[in-house]
Design a protein around this motif. Structure first.
Motif, PDB file in Angstrom:
ATOM      1  N   PHE A  22       0.853  -1.193   0.000  1.00 52.55           N
ATOM      2  CA  PHE A  22       0.000   0.000   0.000  1.00 52.55           C
ATOM      3  C   PHE A  22       0.883   1.234   0.000  1.00 52.55           C
ATOM      4  O   PHE A  22       2.044   1.199   0.449  1.00 52.55           O
ATOM      5  N   LEU A  23       0.333   2.305  -0.545  1.00 50.69           N
ATOM      6  CA  LEU A  23       1.029   3.579  -0.579  1.00 50.69           C
ATOM      7  C   LEU A  23       0.656   4.355   0.667  1.00 50.69           C
ATOM      8  O   LEU A  23      -0.535   4.589   0.933  1.00 50.69           O
ATOM      9  N   GLY A  24       1.650   4.721   1.460  1.00 45.85           N
ATOM     10  CA  GLY A  24       1.385   5.404   2.717  1.00 45.85           C
ATOM     11  C   GLY A  24       0.658   6.723   2.517  1.00 45.85           C
ATOM     12  O   GLY A  24       0.838   7.405   1.501  1.00 45.85           O
ATOM     13  N   PRO A  25      -0.168   7.107   3.477  1.00 48.51           N
ATOM     14  CA  PRO A  25      -0.924   8.361   3.366  1.00 48.51           C
ATOM     15  C   PRO A  25      -0.010   9.573   3.513  1.00 48.51           C
ATOM     16  O   PRO A  25       1.113   9.477   4.012  1.00 48.51           O
ATOM     17  N   ARG A  26      -0.521  10.706   3.081  1.00 54.04           N
ATOM     18  CA  ARG A  26       0.155  11.978   3.360  1.00 54.04           C
ATOM     19  C   ARG A  26      -0.100  12.363   4.807  1.00 54.04           C
ATOM     20  O   ARG A  26      -1.084  11.922   5.405  1.00 54.04           O
ATOM     21  N   PRO A  27       0.754  13.157   5.406  1.00 57.04           N
ATOM     22  CA  PRO A  27       0.490  13.598   6.788  1.00 57.04           C
ATOM     23  C   PRO A  27      -0.886  14.234   6.900  1.00 57.04           C
ATOM     24  O   PRO A  27      -1.253  15.108   6.112  1.00 57.04           O
ATOM     25  N   PHE A 223       4.730  -6.105  -9.946  1.00 54.71           N
ATOM     26  CA  PHE A 223       4.412  -5.011  -9.036  1.00 54.71           C
ATOM     27  C   PHE A 223       3.034  -4.380  -9.296  1.00 54.71           C
ATOM     28  O   PHE A 223       2.283  -4.136  -8.339  1.00 54.71           O
ATOM     29  N   PRO A 224       2.632  -4.089 -10.555  1.00 56.72           N
ATOM     30  CA  PRO A 224       1.311  -3.479 -10.749  1.00 56.72           C
ATOM     31  C   PRO A 224       0.171  -4.324 -10.192  1.00 56.72           C
ATOM     32  O   PRO A 224      -0.806  -3.789  -9.659  1.00 56.72           O
ATOM     33  N   VAL A 225       0.293  -5.646 -10.310  1.00 53.94           N
ATOM     34  CA  VAL A 225      -0.753  -6.532  -9.782  1.00 53.94           C
ATOM     35  C   VAL A 225      -0.766  -6.477  -8.260  1.00 53.94           C
ATOM     36  O   VAL A 225      -1.833  -6.404  -7.627  1.00 53.94           O
ATOM     37  N   ILE A 226       0.420  -6.502  -7.647  1.00 54.36           N
ATOM     38  CA  ILE A 226       0.510  -6.430  -6.185  1.00 54.36           C
ATOM     39  C   ILE A 226      -0.064  -5.109  -5.681  1.00 54.36           C
ATOM     40  O   ILE A 226      -0.819  -5.065  -4.710  1.00 54.36           O
ATOM     41  N   ALA A 227       0.308  -4.016  -6.356  1.00 54.47           N
ATOM     42  CA  ALA A 227      -0.160  -2.695  -5.927  1.00 54.47           C
ATOM     43  C   ALA A 227      -1.671  -2.563  -6.063  1.00 54.47           C
ATOM     44  O   ALA A 227      -2.339  -1.964  -5.214  1.00 54.47           O
ATOM     45  N   ALA A 228      -2.229  -3.138  -7.139  1.00 53.71           N
ATOM     46  CA  ALA A 228      -3.675  -3.021  -7.367  1.00 53.71           C
ATOM     47  C   ALA A 228      -4.479  -3.798  -6.346  1.00 53.71           C
ATOM     48  O   ALA A 228      -5.610  -3.440  -6.017  1.00 53.71           O
ATOM     49  N   ALA A 229      -3.887  -4.885  -5.794  1.00 53.97           N
ATOM     50  CA  ALA A 229      -4.621  -5.706  -4.827  1.00 53.97           C
ATOM     51  C   ALA A 229      -4.809  -4.994  -3.504  1.00 53.97           C
ATOM     52  O   ALA A 229      -5.722  -5.310  -2.734  1.00 53.97           O
ATOM     53  N   GLY A 230      -3.937  -4.034  -3.184  1.00 53.23           N
ATOM     54  CA  GLY A 230      -4.085  -3.257  -1.960  1.00 53.23           C
ATOM     55  C   GLY A 230      -3.567  -3.970  -0.729  1.00 53.23           C
ATOM     56  O   GLY A 230      -3.013  -5.067  -0.784  1.00 53.23           O
ATOM     57  N   ALA A 231      -3.783  -3.313   0.413  1.00 55.38           N
ATOM     58  CA  ALA A 231      -3.249  -3.808   1.682  1.00 55.38           C
ATOM     59  C   ALA A 231      -4.131  -4.900   2.253  1.00 55.38           C
ATOM     60  O   ALA A 231      -5.284  -5.075   1.876  1.00 55.38           O
ATOM     61  N   ALA A 232      -3.582  -5.659   3.181  1.00 52.21           N
ATOM     62  CA  ALA A 232      -4.315  -6.661   3.946  1.00 52.21           C
ATOM     63  C   ALA A 232      -4.087  -6.388   5.418  1.00 52.21           C
ATOM     64  O   ALA A 232      -3.024  -5.909   5.810  1.00 52.21           O
ATOM     65  N   PRO A 233      -5.069  -6.666   6.282  1.00 50.47           N
ATOM     66  CA  PRO A 233      -4.881  -6.402   7.718  1.00 50.47           C
ATOM     67  C   PRO A 233      -3.681  -7.169   8.269  1.00 50.47           C
ATOM     68  O   PRO A 233      -3.400  -8.294   7.857  1.00 50.47           O
ATOM     69  N   LEU A 234      -2.973  -6.543   9.183  1.00 54.69           N
ATOM     70  CA  LEU A 234      -1.863  -7.214   9.842  1.00 54.69           C
ATOM     71  C   LEU A 234      -2.408  -8.086  10.966  1.00 54.69           C
ATOM     72  O   LEU A 234      -3.100  -7.596  11.862  1.00 54.69           O
ATOM     73  N   LEU A 235      -2.112  -9.371  10.887  1.00 54.24           N
ATOM     74  CA  LEU A 235      -2.604 -10.289  11.910  1.00 54.24           C
ATOM     75  C   LEU A 235      -1.653 -10.315  13.085  1.00 54.24           C
ATOM     76  O   LEU A 235      -0.438 -10.197  12.917  1.00 54.24           O
ATOM     77  N   PRO A 236      -2.142 -10.483  14.302  1.00 52.66           N
ATOM     78  CA  PRO A 236      -1.239 -10.573  15.445  1.00 52.66           C
ATOM     79  C   PRO A 236      -0.361 -11.817  15.348  1.00 52.66           C
ATOM     80  O   PRO A 236      -0.803 -12.868  14.898  1.00 52.66           O
ATOM     81  N   VAL A 237       0.882 -11.691  15.767  1.00 53.72           N
ATOM     82  CA  VAL A 237       1.801 -12.821  15.760  1.00 53.72           C
ATOM     83  C   VAL A 237       1.698 -13.547  17.102  1.00 53.72           C
ATOM     84  O   VAL A 237       1.829 -12.925  18.154  1.00 53.72           O
ATOM     85  N   PRO A 238       1.413 -14.833  17.081  1.00 57.22           N
ATOM     86  CA  PRO A 238       1.276 -15.542  18.355  1.00 57.22           C
ATOM     87  C   PRO A 238       2.577 -15.538  19.128  1.00 57.22           C
ATOM     88  O   PRO A 238       3.663 -15.565  18.535  1.00 57.22           O
TER      89      PRO A 238
END
Length: 610
Positions: A22-27, A223-238
């Motif tokens: 994902f592309l980080g937001p602007r401040p 990369f274009p395919v990865i970028a188009a798919a967008g972010a996924a939630p970060l799961l907690p690490v056990p």
């Protein structure tokens, strides 16, 4: 050409990884929660159970807040879409160039002069961060995959050049060189946050991506395919828990898998103690602080003065809050130790007079590979004890059996544990701050590239397999890595300075021009003949010479008593220290024959004391 090409074996492919971006937001824009989650993930991995304390907040959370995160591309890797995040890398675009780490590292004027001298403008240059990878994924090539993806994405987005800061302690600068980066002369200096020297690396897109050009090109197109798919939630690490299983009798079976201690701060102790996984607590921090004072000031023997200096060292903290708590999952022991630099200062204090502190610090900055952990166990443990190396890669495919107890340090309770696991445990029980990775499959055509990935400063080879002996040296010579080997008979030590002699014949030319691909499949007789040629049969002791054809017939394996293995560990340690500190140590084969040393003719008091 990759190092495996000349072996006639295809280079191993990196595993498939599920990467989201994902592309980080602007401040001030939306999207901050995802960015905060990524910062926490990155900081937790960088904290590395206490190796880099700067990434731990006072409240026990992890954070790596950087303004550079805004407007940058963020890549998160998993083994599967629903799995926990295992790695991360950031790619900063020219839009955020004013905040580049390399600009901050160099200063505006030097940064701009560097770009101008290379013929680039600010709009041409992208910057990628160092890959941040969980320990359990490092040996699977995730760092290589993430690095290639960031470079490929920059290529797709129109970069003419890439710049970045690279650590040197773990060979990260050499890792980047494999992608076509080069270090910028005069930019190396120590950075306390990362506890290592850092150097600026530069990459020209027009020159390709070095040894990994094909992988970078493939990921550039993905990369274009990865970028188009967008972010996924970060799961907690056990959380890491002590591995155990219940036997049919209801008792708990031993842990034969884990080898890495877990380093805790005092703030994390309540949860750990409540887990029931702690069997013993060892807290000698007060005695360690006393030794710290005496290490720094050997002349200080006044009890009142020592106690005052210990209070000054604590700086208002309670003793139980100071330093690190190392938990060893395989034994359930929780051990309280000084912070890393102080711990190592005290632990190696008895080296003083032979190895002074600046040289000890240099040695702790080295990465060492050890192949074969029967004889190699003695060398690896000697290195850990003496403080030769701060990072290790260990490789062996065998388990620890009863017949190994004639030479390999361990107890009956260790039977069945992989030799690589056992060696890593023994070393980390000497120094919990060591960075140890293991290759439990040993060295094979599929694992050898992974073993050498990221670079080594020294290789210790102590295995019996002809293919491994030759292939490891082919890699070492290609990469300029010196090799030492304990021959176990007559105190034989081999030294091959491929760091100084890039064209040196392998094993001193004893095998001629043989290649590793030529010895993948040998008959038992051919294998014996090859080993005898390696050890120079005319120079070995009569007993091993007489039994050379007996392994597999009247002998279960090659004879190796503990005394010879212990001597080999000492010889490897001496050679390694000399090589890594730049002291005299030339290529060659050297004998320290204990039989000759104990001959009556060598008795200096044969005719009575002088």
């Amino acid at each position: 050409m990759t190092p495996l090409d000349h072996l006639g074996v295809p280079a191993p492919e990196t595993p498939d990884w599920h990467v989201t971006a994902f592309l980080g937001p602007r401040p001030g824009d939306d999207g901050r929660p995802m960015l905060d989650a990524v910062r926490g993930l990155r900081a937790r991995i960088l904290f590395d159970h206490g190796h880099r304390p700067a990434f731990l907040r006072a409240d026990g959370t992890h954070a790596d807040d950087q303004d550079l995160d805004f407007g940058a591309w963020h890549f998160i890797a998993r083994r599967s879409p629903g799995g926990p995040p295992l790695g991360y890398i950031r790619l900063s675009t020219p839009d955020t160039g004013a905040r580049f780490q390399s600009r901050d590292f160099l200063g505006d004027r030097c940064y701009e002069e560097l770009l101008a001298g290379e013929g680039f403008g600010a709009a041409d240059v992208f910057e990628h961060s160092r890959p941040v990878v969980e320990h359990r994924a490092r040996k699977l090539g995730l760092g290589l995959h993430l690095n290639a993806l960031a470079i490929g994405a920059a290529h797709h987005l129109g970069a003419r050049a890439m710049i970045g800061t690279s650590g040197t302690k773990d060979g990260q600068d050499r890792f980047h060189e494999r992608f076509g980066f080069r270090p910028v002369r005069g930019t190396r200096r120590y950075v306390p946050q990362y506890t290592e020297d850092v150097v600026i690396m530069l990459h020209r897109v027009a020159d390709g991506a070095g040894r990994h050009h094909d992988l970078v090109t493939r990921l550039r197109d993905e990369f274009p395919v990865i970028a188009a798919a967008g972010a996924a939630p970060l799961l907690p690490v056990p959380p890491v828990r002590r591995a155990a299983r219940v036997t049919p009798t209801g008792t708990t079976s031993p842990d034969r898998e884990t080898w890495r201690p877990v380093l805790h701060t005092a703030a994390e102790l309540d949860a750990l103690l409540a887990s029931g996984n702690v069997r013993e607590v060892h807290d000698t921090i007060d005695d360690q602080l006393t030794e710290l004072v005496r290490s720094r000031e050997p002349q200080c023997r006044d009890r009142v003065g020592i106690e005052r200096k210990k209070r000054e060292q604590l700086a208002g903290a309670e003793p139980w809050e100071y330093g690190t708590w190392a938990w060893y999952p395989w034994s359930g022991r929780l051990v309280h130790v000084l912070p890393r630099e102080e711990f190592r200062l005290v632990r190696t204090d008895r080296n003083r007079g032979r190895i002074e502190w600046p040289d000890r610090q240099r040695l702790f900055g080295k990465r060492i590979g050890v192949i074969g952990l029967s004889a190699g166990n003695s060398a690896a443990l000697t290195f850990a004890l003496e403080g030769i190396g701060g990072a290790f890669r260990l490789a062996d495919l065998d388990g620890f059996g009863l017949s190994d107890l004639n030479r390999l340090r361990g107890g009956l309770h260790d039977l069945g544990v992989d030799k690589a696991v056992l060696s890593a445990r023994q070393m980390s029980e000497v120094d919990p701050y060591l960075d140890i990775e293991i290759e439990r499959a040993g060295l094979t055509p599929e694992t050898i590239e992974r073993f050498f990935a990221g670079g080594l400063d020294l290789l210790v080879e102590g295995c019996d397999t002809p293919w491994v002996k030759i292939a490891a040296r082919e890699y070492a010579r290609d990469l300029g890595i010196p090799v030492v080997m304990d021959g176990n008979d007559r105190g034989v030590l081999d030294v091959e300075r491929f760091d100084r002699e890039p064209d040196r014949p392998l094993l001193h030319g004893l095998l001629g021009d043989v290649k590793s691909v030529d010895v993948l499949d040998l008959t038992a007789r051919a294998r014996t003949e090859l080993v005898l040629a390696m050890v120079d049969a005319g120079r070995i002791s009569p007993e091993p010479a007489a039994s050379s054809g007996e392994p597999g017939r009247t002998l279960s394996s090659w004879p190796r008593p503990a005394s010879g293995v212990a001597l080999g560990g000492a010889l490897c340690g001496e050679a390694a220290r000399r090589i890594l500190l730049g002291l005299p140590c030339e290529s060659g084969r050297f004998h320290t024959d204990l039989g000759q040393q104990l001959h009556p003719s060598r008795n200096v008091y044969a005719e009575g004391p002088a």
